[in-house]
Scaffold this active site. Structure first.
Site, PDB file in Angstrom:
ATOM      1  N   HIS A  16       0.866  -1.201   0.000  1.00  0.00           N
ATOM      2  CA  HIS A  16       0.000   0.000   0.000  1.00  0.00           C
ATOM      3  C   HIS A  16       0.894   1.240   0.000  1.00  0.00           C
ATOM      4  O   HIS A  16       1.450   1.606   1.029  1.00  0.00           O
ATOM      5  CB  HIS A  16      -0.901   0.000   1.233  1.00  0.00           C
ATOM      6  CG  HIS A  16      -1.872   1.151   1.274  1.00  0.00           C
ATOM      7  ND1 HIS A  16      -3.190   0.992   1.646  1.00  0.00           N
ATOM      8  CD2 HIS A  16      -1.747   2.473   0.990  1.00  0.00           C
ATOM      9  CE1 HIS A  16      -3.807   2.161   1.596  1.00  0.00           C
ATOM     10  NE2 HIS A  16      -2.946   3.084   1.208  1.00  0.00           N
ATOM     11  N   HIS A  18       1.519   5.383  -1.681  1.00  0.00           N
ATOM     12  CA  HIS A  18       1.160   6.560  -2.486  1.00  0.00           C
ATOM     13  C   HIS A  18       2.441   7.196  -3.007  1.00  0.00           C
ATOM     14  O   HIS A  18       3.294   7.612  -2.213  1.00  0.00           O
ATOM     15  CB  HIS A  18       0.411   7.586  -1.631  1.00  0.00           C
ATOM     16  CG  HIS A  18      -0.866   7.057  -1.062  1.00  0.00           C
ATOM     17  ND1 HIS A  18      -2.071   7.137  -1.722  1.00  0.00           N
ATOM     18  CD2 HIS A  18      -1.116   6.390   0.095  1.00  0.00           C
ATOM     19  CE1 HIS A  18      -3.016   6.570  -0.989  1.00  0.00           C
ATOM     20  NE2 HIS A  18      -2.469   6.099   0.116  1.00  0.00           N
ATOM     21  N   LEU A  19       2.558   7.272  -4.331  1.00  0.00           N
ATOM     22  CA  LEU A  19       3.760   7.877  -4.927  1.00  0.00           C
ATOM     23  C   LEU A  19       3.503   9.256  -5.501  1.00  0.00           C
ATOM     24  O   LEU A  19       4.441   9.928  -5.917  1.00  0.00           O
ATOM     25  CB  LEU A  19       4.324   6.972  -6.032  1.00  0.00           C
ATOM     26  CG  LEU A  19       5.020   5.701  -5.563  1.00  0.00           C
ATOM     27  CD1 LEU A  19       5.521   4.906  -6.775  1.00  0.00           C
ATOM     28  CD2 LEU A  19       6.191   6.015  -4.632  1.00  0.00           C
ATOM     29  N   ASN A  44      -5.146   7.190  -6.163  1.00  0.00           N
ATOM     30  CA  ASN A  44      -5.904   8.408  -5.830  1.00  0.00           C
ATOM     31  C   ASN A  44      -5.160   9.677  -6.235  1.00  0.00           C
ATOM     32  O   ASN A  44      -4.907  10.555  -5.427  1.00  0.00           O
ATOM     33  CB  ASN A  44      -6.284   8.434  -4.341  1.00  0.00           C
ATOM     34  CG  ASN A  44      -5.093   8.441  -3.402  1.00  0.00           C
ATOM     35  OD1 ASN A  44      -4.020   7.947  -3.737  1.00  0.00           O
ATOM     36  ND2 ASN A  44      -5.266   8.993  -2.220  1.00  0.00           N
ATOM     37  N   LYS A 102      -9.158  -0.477  -6.233  1.00  0.00           N
ATOM     38  CA  LYS A 102      -9.277   0.168  -4.932  1.00  0.00           C
ATOM     39  C   LYS A 102     -10.648   0.779  -4.745  1.00  0.00           C
ATOM     40  O   LYS A 102     -11.126   1.529  -5.601  1.00  0.00           O
ATOM     41  CB  LYS A 102      -8.196   1.254  -4.835  1.00  0.00           C
ATOM     42  CG  LYS A 102      -8.154   2.000  -3.511  1.00  0.00           C
ATOM     43  CD  LYS A 102      -7.643   1.124  -2.387  1.00  0.00           C
ATOM     44  CE  LYS A 102      -7.860   1.771  -1.035  1.00  0.00           C
ATOM     45  NZ  LYS A 102      -6.674   2.385  -0.483  1.00  0.00           N
ATOM     46  N   HIS A 139     -10.513   1.030   1.457  1.00  0.00           N
ATOM     47  CA  HIS A 139     -10.386   1.993   2.560  1.00  0.00           C
ATOM     48  C   HIS A 139     -11.636   1.798   3.396  1.00  0.00           C
ATOM     49  O   HIS A 139     -12.718   2.250   3.029  1.00  0.00           O
ATOM     50  CB  HIS A 139     -10.272   3.435   2.057  1.00  0.00           C
ATOM     51  CG  HIS A 139     -10.140   4.419   3.184  1.00  0.00           C
ATOM     52  ND1 HIS A 139      -8.958   5.043   3.502  1.00  0.00           N
ATOM     53  CD2 HIS A 139     -11.036   4.824   4.122  1.00  0.00           C
ATOM     54  CE1 HIS A 139      -9.135   5.813   4.574  1.00  0.00           C
ATOM     55  NE2 HIS A 139     -10.388   5.697   4.963  1.00  0.00           N
ATOM     56  N   HIS A 177      -4.743  -0.665   5.686  1.00  0.00           N
ATOM     57  CA  HIS A 177      -4.417   0.084   6.906  1.00  0.00           C
ATOM     58  C   HIS A 177      -5.411  -0.130   8.046  1.00  0.00           C
ATOM     59  O   HIS A 177      -6.078   0.799   8.475  1.00  0.00           O
ATOM     60  CB  HIS A 177      -4.209   1.572   6.627  1.00  0.00           C
ATOM     61  CG  HIS A 177      -5.262   2.266   5.773  1.00  0.00           C
ATOM     62  ND1 HIS A 177      -6.604   2.035   5.906  1.00  0.00           N
ATOM     63  CD2 HIS A 177      -5.144   3.184   4.782  1.00  0.00           C
ATOM     64  CE1 HIS A 177      -7.268   2.788   5.042  1.00  0.00           C
ATOM     65  NE2 HIS A 177      -6.392   3.494   4.337  1.00  0.00           N
ATOM     66  N   ASP A 250       1.249   2.602   3.573  1.00  0.00           N
ATOM     67  CA  ASP A 250       0.386   3.774   3.374  1.00  0.00           C
ATOM     68  C   ASP A 250       1.205   5.051   3.490  1.00  0.00           C
ATOM     69  O   ASP A 250       0.715   6.075   3.975  1.00  0.00           O
ATOM     70  CB  ASP A 250      -0.797   3.780   4.362  1.00  0.00           C
ATOM     71  CG  ASP A 250      -1.836   4.837   4.004  1.00  0.00           C
ATOM     72  OD1 ASP A 250      -1.882   5.269   2.835  1.00  0.00           O
ATOM     73  OD2 ASP A 250      -2.592   5.240   4.910  1.00  0.00           O
TER      74      ASP A 250
HETATM   75  N1  LIG Z   1      -3.974   7.570   4.660  1.00  0.00           N
HETATM   76  C1  LIG Z   1      -4.164   8.857   4.516  1.00  0.00           C
HETATM   77  O1  LIG Z   1      -4.385   9.556   5.513  1.00  0.00           O
HETATM   78  N2  LIG Z   1      -4.101   9.473   3.319  1.00  0.00           N
HETATM   79  C2  LIG Z   1      -3.940   8.841   2.030  1.00  0.00           C
HETATM   80  C3  LIG Z   1      -5.204   8.225   1.530  1.00  0.00           C
HETATM   81  C4  LIG Z   1      -5.578   6.943   2.231  1.00  0.00           C
HETATM   82  O2  LIG Z   1      -4.832   5.962   2.168  1.00  0.00           O
HETATM   83  O3  LIG Z   1      -6.645   6.887   2.858  1.00  0.00           O
HETATM   84  C5  LIG Z   1      -3.434   9.894   1.033  1.00  0.00           C
HETATM   85  O4  LIG Z   1      -3.504   9.653  -0.176  1.00  0.00           O
HETATM   86  O5  LIG Z   1      -2.945  10.943   1.460  1.00  0.00           O
HETATM   87 ZN   LIG Z   2      -3.361   5.026   1.509  1.00  0.00          ZN
HETATM   88 ZN   LIG Z   3      -7.039   4.854   2.869  1.00  0.00          ZN
END
Ligand SMILES: NC(=O)N[C@@H](CC(=O)O)C(=O)O
Ligand SMILES: [Zn+2]
Ligand SMILES: [Zn+2]
Length: 351
Positions: A16, A18-19, A44, A102, A139, A177, A250
């Site tokens: 999991h 985010h890049l 996202n 997702k 999520h 998460h 995450d």
């Molecule tokens: N975990 C978070 O608080 N933020 C994530 C989105 C997500 O994984 O819910 C994000 O893209 O910033």
């Molecule tokens: Zn996330």
């Molecule tokens: Zn999330």
């Protein structure tokens, strides 16, 4: 316990991550590529990655941003919306590049505005995913304003996930998460097709961290940190050796000025020290021998992907986390900024 000063593992994967995109992507991707062989890349973006064509284009941008001679593999995902179709699922499957989809309940978290508003109506898409063998990543929080923020995960389990298990049996589901004892129990007592990722920050901190001496925006993420008893349940699950719990950082970087303001974004950046943070948790629990299963084996097995064959080495060698890292035209404040890490990755062989 006898103190260990070295940890040697099969190279881990991040299930999991985010890049982001653009210049920010180039600034953060190296942190993950340094440690992990593969990562599930969250869709996202603004606008979200909803088609296979968009996922393939995003994968090219990620590859172009990688450090030279990195063999890091981005595993792509599609963002489900009210307009997702079974045809798009088939295209995703055929691409070989998209490995999961997702589900963001609309409004639940960062960039989830285009998410799903009516989950039961998604059933034909979920049936197609089951047929294609693509896991559903969730999520897991309700967006109902009348539900207390700290209860939104347990309520989501009862209102959405439990019915989903019977509506689409056989669909692989990853609760992303997880933050509560209820989620741990749900996964443990669920079918073989149900798994969960656990972040390092939810294993290390409880909700006191958000308010320690003042308001701490860099500890704010969704689902929000919970009480200590929930943290303990997560540590127990992660370090238990149970095959349906695995690593998902995450890591969610946001520009400093979008966190330190009147309405700060949700998301914690941990990629700079991901495996080192998990190593602290497993060491504290006297379970370093279980770190490899959680970090390097369980996720690949659940997704039906080959296990990695190369290795990574960590050494007890304290270092101080910088206050900030570059993040596009801004900066990102990492978890533990200015604090000390116990472990350091000293070598990672390429696949
Ligand atoms: N975990 C978070 O608080 N933020 C994530 C989105 C997500 O994984 O819910 C994000 O893209 O910033
Ligand atoms: Zn996330
Ligand atoms: Zn999330």
């Amino acid at each position: 316990m006898t103190q260990r000063d070295d940890i040697d593992l099969i190279r881990p994967d991040d299930w999991h991550l985010h890049l982001r995109d653009g210049a920010a992507l180039a600034d953060v991707v190296g942190w993950s590529a340094r440690q992990f062989a593969r990562a599930i890349i969250m869709p996202n973006l603004k606008p979200p990655v909803v088609t296979t064509a968009q996922a393939l284009a995003y994968r090219e941008r990620i590859r172009a941003a990688l450090p030279e001679d990195s063999d890091f593999q981005p595993l792509m995902t599609l963002y489900l919306t009210d307009h997702s179709t079974p045809d798009e699922i088939m295209r995703a499957r055929e691409s070989g590049a998209v490995v999961a989809c997702k589900l963001y309940p609309a409004g639940a978290t960062t960039n989830s505005d285009s998410g799903v508003t009516d989950i039961p109506r998604l059933t034909p898409v979920l049936e197609a995913m089951r047929a294609a063998g693509l896991p559903l990543l969730v999520h897991g929080e309700v967006t109902d304003e009348t539900v207390d923020l700290f209860d939104r995960e347990p309520v989501f389990i009862e209102r959405v996930l439990r019915p989903l298990l019977t509506a689409v049996p056989g669909l692989k589901i990853v609760m992303e998460h997880v933050t509560t004892a209820e989620a741990v129990n749900f996964v443990r007592s669920g079918p073989e097709t149900l798994a969960a990722t656990i972040t390092a920050h939810h294993l290390l901190y409880n909700r006191n961290a958000l308010f320690a001496g003042g308001l701490r925006p860099h500890y704010y993420c969704l689902p929000v940190l919970k009480r200590e008893r929930h943290r303990l349940a997560l540590v127990e699950a992660a370090t238990s050796g149970h095959r349906r719990f695995f690593l998902g950082t995450d890591s969610a970087p946001h520009a400093l000025e979008t966190k330190e303001c009147g309405c700060g974004c949700a998301g914690i950046f941990t990629a700079h020290a991901a495996l080192e943070l998990y190593a602290e948790v497993f060491e504290q629990a006297d379970a370093l021998d279980r770190l490899e299963g959680f970090a390097s084996l369980h996720g690949a097995d659940f997704y039906g992907l080959p296990r990695n064959t190369t290795r990574i080495h960590l050494r007890r060698d304290p270092w101080t986390v910088p206050e900030r890292y570059r993040f596009g035209d801004s900066e990102v404040v990492p978890l533990r900024a200015g604090g000390v890490m116990r472990w350091r990755v000293v070598s990672a062989s390429q696949n």
